[in-house]
Design a protein around this motif. Structure first.
Motif, PDB file in Angstrom:
ATOM      1  N   MET A 161      28.645  33.989  23.901  1.00 62.49           N
ATOM      2  CA  MET A 161      28.572  33.858  25.356  1.00 62.49           C
ATOM      3  C   MET A 161      29.944  33.523  25.930  1.00 62.49           C
ATOM      4  O   MET A 161      30.341  34.042  26.978  1.00 62.49           O
ATOM      5  N   ASP A 162      30.670  32.663  25.227  1.00 65.46           N
ATOM      6  CA  ASP A 162      32.002  32.258  25.671  1.00 65.46           C
ATOM      7  C   ASP A 162      32.948  33.456  25.678  1.00 65.46           C
ATOM      8  O   ASP A 162      33.710  33.679  26.631  1.00 65.46           O
ATOM      9  N   GLU A 164      32.151  36.612  25.920  1.00 66.39           N
ATOM     10  CA  GLU A 164      31.749  37.564  26.956  1.00 66.39           C
ATOM     11  C   GLU A 164      32.204  37.125  28.344  1.00 66.39           C
ATOM     12  O   GLU A 164      32.396  37.965  29.232  1.00 66.39           O
ATOM     13  N   GLY A 165      32.388  35.808  28.525  1.00 69.25           N
ATOM     14  CA  GLY A 165      32.825  35.303  29.822  1.00 69.25           C
ATOM     15  C   GLY A 165      34.327  35.170  29.958  1.00 69.25           C
ATOM     16  O   GLY A 165      34.834  34.828  31.029  1.00 69.25           O
ATOM     17  N   THR A 166      35.069  35.427  28.867  1.00 70.30           N
ATOM     18  CA  THR A 166      36.528  35.300  28.907  1.00 70.30           C
ATOM     19  C   THR A 166      37.118  36.311  29.885  1.00 70.30           C
ATOM     20  O   THR A 166      36.738  37.486  29.885  1.00 70.30           O
ATOM     21  N   GLN A 168      36.767  35.959  33.069  1.00 69.90           N
ATOM     22  CA  GLN A 168      35.956  35.891  34.290  1.00 69.90           C
ATOM     23  C   GLN A 168      35.665  34.427  34.580  1.00 69.90           C
ATOM     24  O   GLN A 168      34.641  33.888  34.181  1.00 69.90           O
ATOM     25  N   GLN A 170      34.582  32.722  36.832  1.00 70.19           N
ATOM     26  CA  GLN A 170      33.320  32.360  37.499  1.00 70.19           C
ATOM     27  C   GLN A 170      32.144  33.130  36.885  1.00 70.19           C
ATOM     28  O   GLN A 170      31.174  33.465  37.565  1.00 70.19           O
ATOM     29  N   ALA A 171      32.232  33.413  35.574  1.00 71.21           N
ATOM     30  CA  ALA A 171      31.218  34.243  34.919  1.00 71.21           C
ATOM     31  C   ALA A 171      29.876  33.536  34.797  1.00 71.21           C
ATOM     32  O   ALA A 171      28.843  34.192  34.665  1.00 71.21           O
ATOM     33  N   HIS A 172      29.871  32.193  34.837  1.00 68.34           N
ATOM     34  CA  HIS A 172      28.638  31.442  34.633  1.00 68.34           C
ATOM     35  C   HIS A 172      28.353  30.513  35.809  1.00 68.34           C
ATOM     36  O   HIS A 172      29.273  30.020  36.460  1.00 68.34           O
ATOM     37  N   LEU A 177      26.615  27.566  32.228  1.00 69.39           N
ATOM     38  CA  LEU A 177      27.686  26.939  31.451  1.00 69.39           C
ATOM     39  C   LEU A 177      27.126  25.829  30.561  1.00 69.39           C
ATOM     40  O   LEU A 177      27.549  25.659  29.416  1.00 69.39           O
ATOM     41  N   LYS A 249      38.586  31.368  31.283  1.00 69.12           N
ATOM     42  CA  LYS A 249      37.252  30.943  30.867  1.00 69.12           C
ATOM     43  C   LYS A 249      36.608  30.077  31.941  1.00 69.12           C
ATOM     44  O   LYS A 249      37.286  29.389  32.700  1.00 69.12           O
ATOM     45  N   THR A 250      35.281  30.115  31.974  1.00 68.93           N
ATOM     46  CA  THR A 250      34.550  29.260  32.903  1.00 68.93           C
ATOM     47  C   THR A 250      34.545  27.844  32.359  1.00 68.93           C
ATOM     48  O   THR A 250      34.186  27.613  31.199  1.00 68.93           O
TER      49      THR A 250
END
Length: 298
Positions: A161-162, A164-166, A168, A170-172, A177, A249-250
């Motif tokens: 998950m981490d 995939e959010g790299t 972005q 504000q991905a979560h 989060l 990262k978020t």
């Protein structure tokens, strides 16, 4: 420092020394390729606060048992943690050159050796755990706990998950989060506490309280990590500072701001202390570990 705090500190220092010695023994029994052995030792014995194994021992102590009855599961969770850091630092993941102020395993050796060292540490963890001096059903439950905490429903799933959010920031959402970190960081912390509880024959009511405590501690640990990534420096952290911001990262400060992140950390600290009241003075080492997480500078 109060006498109670002094006693708790003495307990943690004594246990830390015992953990270090036991890790040396476990790694010494891992016979095979000399270069691979050296990489495994570099990953495990090159510093470290030993928070997770200390949590296992401190939990058994809080339940009125000899802390060292939880030594085998404590070693297992630390070996899994060490393997995860080796893989986490790889170029394909976080691409870090520093860990605990020293070169990461793939820098000190090479990428292939680092991958194999991580693999070997993971399997060693379960070898150590399977030899724990507990009833067979307890050992099986410990294996299940550690495997679940390490796999797709825990650490590995959270890391995915981490990744995939790299890029972005504000991905979560905040809830997303917290789910990510409950898996990536919190699951192994929960396993450390619960394996310590199983070592001490905890009741179902005690397990429930300790599970809530461990979940809050895992979240507090990650919020503090996010704060330090912004406020600290690489020398103090022993790893590259500012990496999360650089990689987009978020983080908690990115989502709710620094002031709100610190307020959330303080609220979690209060909630953890409320849960530990039921265990009396025997939980003082756990209380000190909470303080170390919340007040740490690296």
């Amino acid at each position: 420092m109060s006498p109670t705090a002094l006693n708790a500190n003495q307990c943690l220092e004594t246990w830390h020394t015992a953990i270090q010695a036991a890790l040396e023994v476990s790694l010494g029994r891992a016979q095979g390729n000399t270069r691979l052995q050296s990489a495994m030792r570099h990953a495990v014995l090159n510093g470290g606060k030993r928070m997770r194994p200390l949590l296992s021992l401190a939990t058994a102590h809080a339940l009125g048992h000899d802390a060292l009855t939880a030594m085998q599961p404590a070693l297992a969770v630390e070996l899994v943690h060490a393997y995860s850091l080796v893989h986490d630092d790889l170029p394909a993941m976080d691409d870090d050159d520093l860990r605990r102020g020293q070169p990461t395993v793939h820098i000190a050796f090479d990428e292939a050796t680092a991958i194999l060292a991580g693999d070997a540490l993971q399997t060693l963890a379960f070898e150590v755990l399977s030899a724990a001096p507990h009833a067979a059903d307890t050992r099986i439950e410990m294996v299940r706990l550690l495997a679940s905490a390490s796999g797709i429903a825990g650490m590995c799933g959270g890391q995915m998950m981490d990744l995939e959010g790299t890029g972005q920031a504000q991905a979560h959402t905040v809830q997303g989060l917290e789910t990510l970190h409950a898996m990536k960081t919190g699951a192994l912390i929960r396993a450390a506490v619960l394996m310590g509880a199983l070592s001490a024959n905890a009741s179902s009511a005690q397990i429930a309280m300790l599970t809530a405590f461990a979940d809050q501690l895992g979240l507090a640990f990650q919020i503090k990590d996010d704060i330090l990534d912004i406020e600290s420096d690489s020398v103090t952290l022993g790893k590259t500072a500012g990496k999360d911001v650089e990689q987009g990262k978020t983080t908690y400060p990115a989502l709710i701001g620094m002031q709100a992140s610190k307020a959330r950390l303080g609220a979690l600290e209060n909630e953890m202390h409320a849960l530990l009241r039921a265990f009396g003075e025997a939980a003082d080492p756990l209380r000190l570990l909470v303080a170390r997480v919340v007040e740490r500078t690296h």
